[in-house]
Design a protein around this motif. Sequence first.
Motif, PDB file in Angstrom:
ATOM      1  N   ALA A   8      19.561 -28.973  16.118  1.00 39.20           N
ATOM      2  CA  ALA A   8      18.999 -28.927  14.708  1.00 39.20           C
ATOM      3  C   ALA A   8      20.051 -28.120  14.111  1.00 39.20           C
ATOM      4  CB  ALA A   8      17.582 -28.148  14.843  1.00 39.20           C
ATOM      5  N   LEU A   9      20.439 -26.868  14.836  1.00 41.39           N
ATOM      6  CA  LEU A   9      21.667 -25.921  14.194  1.00 41.39           C
ATOM      7  C   LEU A   9      22.924 -26.692  14.087  1.00 41.39           C
ATOM      8  CD1 LEU A   9      20.506 -22.830  15.985  1.00 41.39           C
ATOM      9  CD2 LEU A   9      20.677 -23.056  13.804  1.00 41.39           C
ATOM     10  N   ILE A  10      23.070 -27.559  15.078  1.00 35.21           N
ATOM     11  CA  ILE A  10      24.708 -28.340  14.793  1.00 35.21           C
ATOM     12  C   ILE A  10      24.293 -29.311  13.705  1.00 35.21           C
ATOM     13  CG2 ILE A  10      25.916 -30.002  16.177  1.00 35.21           C
ATOM     14  CD1 ILE A  10      25.271 -28.526  18.890  1.00 35.21           C
ATOM     15  N   ASN A  11      23.406 -29.834  13.444  1.00 30.04           N
ATOM     16  CA  ASN A  11      22.872 -30.893  12.643  1.00 30.04           C
ATOM     17  C   ASN A  11      23.162 -30.405  11.280  1.00 30.04           C
ATOM     18  OD1 ASN A  11      22.334 -33.126  14.204  1.00 30.04           O
ATOM     19  ND2 ASN A  11      20.324 -32.877  14.064  1.00 30.04           N
ATOM     20  N   ILE A  12      22.442 -29.076  10.896  1.00 27.09           N
ATOM     21  CA  ILE A  12      22.754 -28.220   9.757  1.00 27.09           C
ATOM     22  C   ILE A  12      24.161 -28.056   9.624  1.00 27.09           C
ATOM     23  CG2 ILE A  12      22.243 -26.050   8.490  1.00 27.09           C
ATOM     24  CD1 ILE A  12      19.515 -25.960  10.346  1.00 27.09           C
ATOM     25  N   LYS A  13      24.778 -27.692  10.558  1.00 26.13           N
ATOM     26  CA  LYS A  13      26.122 -27.191  10.443  1.00 26.13           C
ATOM     27  C   LYS A  13      27.123 -28.371   9.993  1.00 26.13           C
ATOM     28  CE  LYS A  13      29.662 -24.046  12.740  1.00 26.13           C
ATOM     29  NZ  LYS A  13      29.562 -23.424  13.956  1.00 26.13           N
ATOM     30  N   GLN A  14      26.662 -29.445  10.449  1.00 25.78           N
ATOM     31  CA  GLN A  14      27.360 -30.790  10.192  1.00 25.78           C
ATOM     32  C   GLN A  14      27.128 -31.332   8.835  1.00 25.78           C
ATOM     33  OE1 GLN A  14      26.495 -33.381  13.465  1.00 25.78           O
ATOM     34  NE2 GLN A  14      28.220 -32.552  14.636  1.00 25.78           N
ATOM     35  N   GLY A  15      26.181 -30.819   8.205  1.00 22.90           N
ATOM     36  CA  GLY A  15      25.598 -31.170   6.723  1.00 22.90           C
ATOM     37  C   GLY A  15      24.614 -31.832   6.687  1.00 22.90           C
ATOM     38  N   LYS A  16      23.836 -32.149   7.656  1.00 22.83           N
ATOM     39  CA  LYS A  16      22.588 -32.991   7.912  1.00 22.83           C
ATOM     40  C   LYS A  16      21.480 -32.259   7.601  1.00 22.83           C
ATOM     41  CE  LYS A  16      24.774 -35.957  11.275  1.00 22.83           C
ATOM     42  NZ  LYS A  16      24.657 -36.237  12.902  1.00 22.83           N
ATOM     43  N   HIS A  17      20.814 -32.441   6.328  1.00 22.69           N
ATOM     44  CA  HIS A  17      19.754 -31.577   5.826  1.00 22.69           C
ATOM     45  C   HIS A  17      18.606 -31.598   6.614  1.00 22.69           C
ATOM     46  CE1 HIS A  17      22.094 -30.683   2.475  1.00 22.69           C
ATOM     47  NE2 HIS A  17      22.359 -31.948   2.010  1.00 22.69           N
ATOM     48  N   GLU A  18      18.453 -32.773   7.315  1.00 27.91           N
ATOM     49  CA  GLU A  18      17.110 -32.951   8.142  1.00 27.91           C
ATOM     50  C   GLU A  18      17.284 -32.195   9.227  1.00 27.91           C
ATOM     51  OE1 GLU A  18      20.220 -36.010   9.763  1.00 27.91           O
ATOM     52  OE2 GLU A  18      19.221 -35.592   7.696  1.00 27.91           O
ATOM     53  N   GLY A  19      18.100 -31.586   9.648  1.00 26.11           N
ATOM     54  CA  GLY A  19      18.395 -30.492  10.660  1.00 26.11           C
ATOM     55  C   GLY A  19      17.610 -29.094  10.448  1.00 26.11           C
ATOM     56  N   LEU A  20      17.485 -28.837   9.141  1.00 29.21           N
ATOM     57  CA  LEU A  20      16.856 -27.730   8.583  1.00 29.21           C
ATOM     58  C   LEU A  20      15.148 -27.822   9.043  1.00 29.21           C
ATOM     59  CD1 LEU A  20      17.044 -24.862   7.709  1.00 29.21           C
ATOM     60  CD2 LEU A  20      16.939 -25.663   5.465  1.00 29.21           C
ATOM     61  N   ALA A  21      14.967 -29.034   8.346  1.00 28.31           N
ATOM     62  CA  ALA A  21      13.472 -29.281   8.730  1.00 28.31           C
ATOM     63  C   ALA A  21      13.101 -29.253  10.059  1.00 28.31           C
ATOM     64  CB  ALA A  21      13.122 -30.634   8.044  1.00 28.31           C
ATOM     65  N   GLN A  22      14.028 -29.702  10.972  1.00 31.62           N
ATOM     66  CA  GLN A  22      13.656 -29.956  12.376  1.00 31.62           C
ATOM     67  C   GLN A  22      13.857 -28.605  13.171  1.00 31.62           C
ATOM     68  OE1 GLN A  22      17.337 -32.111  13.716  1.00 31.62           O
ATOM     69  NE2 GLN A  22      16.128 -33.944  13.579  1.00 31.62           N
ATOM     70  N   GLU A  65      28.370 -22.691  18.353  1.00 37.31           N
ATOM     71  CA  GLU A  65      27.846 -23.743  19.217  1.00 37.31           C
ATOM     72  C   GLU A  65      27.940 -23.350  20.580  1.00 37.31           C
ATOM     73  OE1 GLU A  65      29.141 -27.634  18.566  1.00 37.31           O
ATOM     74  OE2 GLU A  65      29.226 -27.497  16.285  1.00 37.31           O
ATOM     75  N   GLY A  66      26.872 -23.768  21.402  1.00 39.09           N
ATOM     76  CA  GLY A  66      26.807 -23.255  22.962  1.00 39.09           C
ATOM     77  C   GLY A  66      26.049 -22.024  22.976  1.00 39.09           C
ATOM     78  N   THR A  67      25.686 -21.268  21.807  1.00 41.89           N
ATOM     79  CA  THR A  67      25.217 -19.948  22.233  1.00 41.89           C
ATOM     80  C   THR A  67      23.575 -19.899  22.115  1.00 41.89           C
ATOM     81  OG1 THR A  67      25.413 -19.283  19.777  1.00 41.89           O
ATOM     82  CG2 THR A  67      27.284 -18.648  21.322  1.00 41.89           C
ATOM     83  N   ASN A  68      22.892 -19.183  22.041  1.00 43.16           N
ATOM     84  CA  ASN A  68      21.394 -19.263  22.003  1.00 43.16           C
ATOM     85  C   ASN A  68      21.162 -19.397  20.692  1.00 43.16           C
ATOM     86  OD1 ASN A  68      18.619 -19.048  22.286  1.00 43.16           O
ATOM     87  ND2 ASN A  68      18.785 -17.612  23.996  1.00 43.16           N
ATOM     88  N   GLY A  69      20.754 -20.373  20.159  1.00 46.49           N
ATOM     89  CA  GLY A  69      20.245 -20.707  18.644  1.00 46.49           C
ATOM     90  C   GLY A  69      19.038 -19.945  18.571  1.00 46.49           C
ATOM     91  N   LEU A  70      17.961 -19.853  19.205  1.00 44.59           N
ATOM     92  CA  LEU A  70      16.823 -19.101  18.930  1.00 44.59           C
ATOM     93  C   LEU A  70      16.959 -17.524  18.864  1.00 44.59           C
ATOM     94  CD1 LEU A  70      13.986 -19.301  18.397  1.00 44.59           C
ATOM     95  CD2 LEU A  70      13.464 -19.100  20.784  1.00 44.59           C
ATOM     96  N   SER A  71      17.929 -16.981  19.698  1.00 40.28           N
ATOM     97  CA  SER A  71      18.242 -15.641  19.543  1.00 40.28           C
ATOM     98  C   SER A  71      19.028 -15.366  18.249  1.00 40.28           C
ATOM     99  CB  SER A  71      19.068 -15.311  20.776  1.00 40.28           C
ATOM    100  OG  SER A  71      19.803 -14.038  20.694  1.00 40.28           O
TER     101      SER A  71
END
Length: 135
Positions: A8-22, A65-71
């Motif tokens: 989801a974070l990678i999707n947001i970074k790539q400009g995919k707005h659905e990533g934020l909803a996810q 990318e590759g780090t702990n996104g939740l953290s």
Amino acid sequence: MKQRIDTALINIKQGKHEGLAQLYELTSRAVFAFVLPMINDYQIAEDIMQETYVHVYKSIDSYKEGTNGLSWLYTIARNMTMTILQKRNREQETDFDAQSETMGATIDEHDFDSPTIDLAKRILNEDEQSILFLY
């Protein structure tokens, strides 16, 4: 779960707005549960949680990318909570009654002289009279 958050974070970074909803769907309860004990206010905890996702969206370029996104998300939420707590500590509660006593200000009920005020003095209790005189 970790993989889905990172995706989801990678999707947001790539400009995919659905990533934020996810991301919100996957983590909002956890972020809220993380913030609430620190702030002890349900409404403010909700605000901080929502502002966390706004901040994530604005600062997604700092996510590696590759780090702990939740953290990373928890760090943002914690920093926002600490900022709110620091603002609260700087604010001073003001007791205007105590202030008026120290400044010599008093409400002189005799300054008001009209039939309406006389009627109010007869039918209102002391607290209600004070409200009327302050108004």
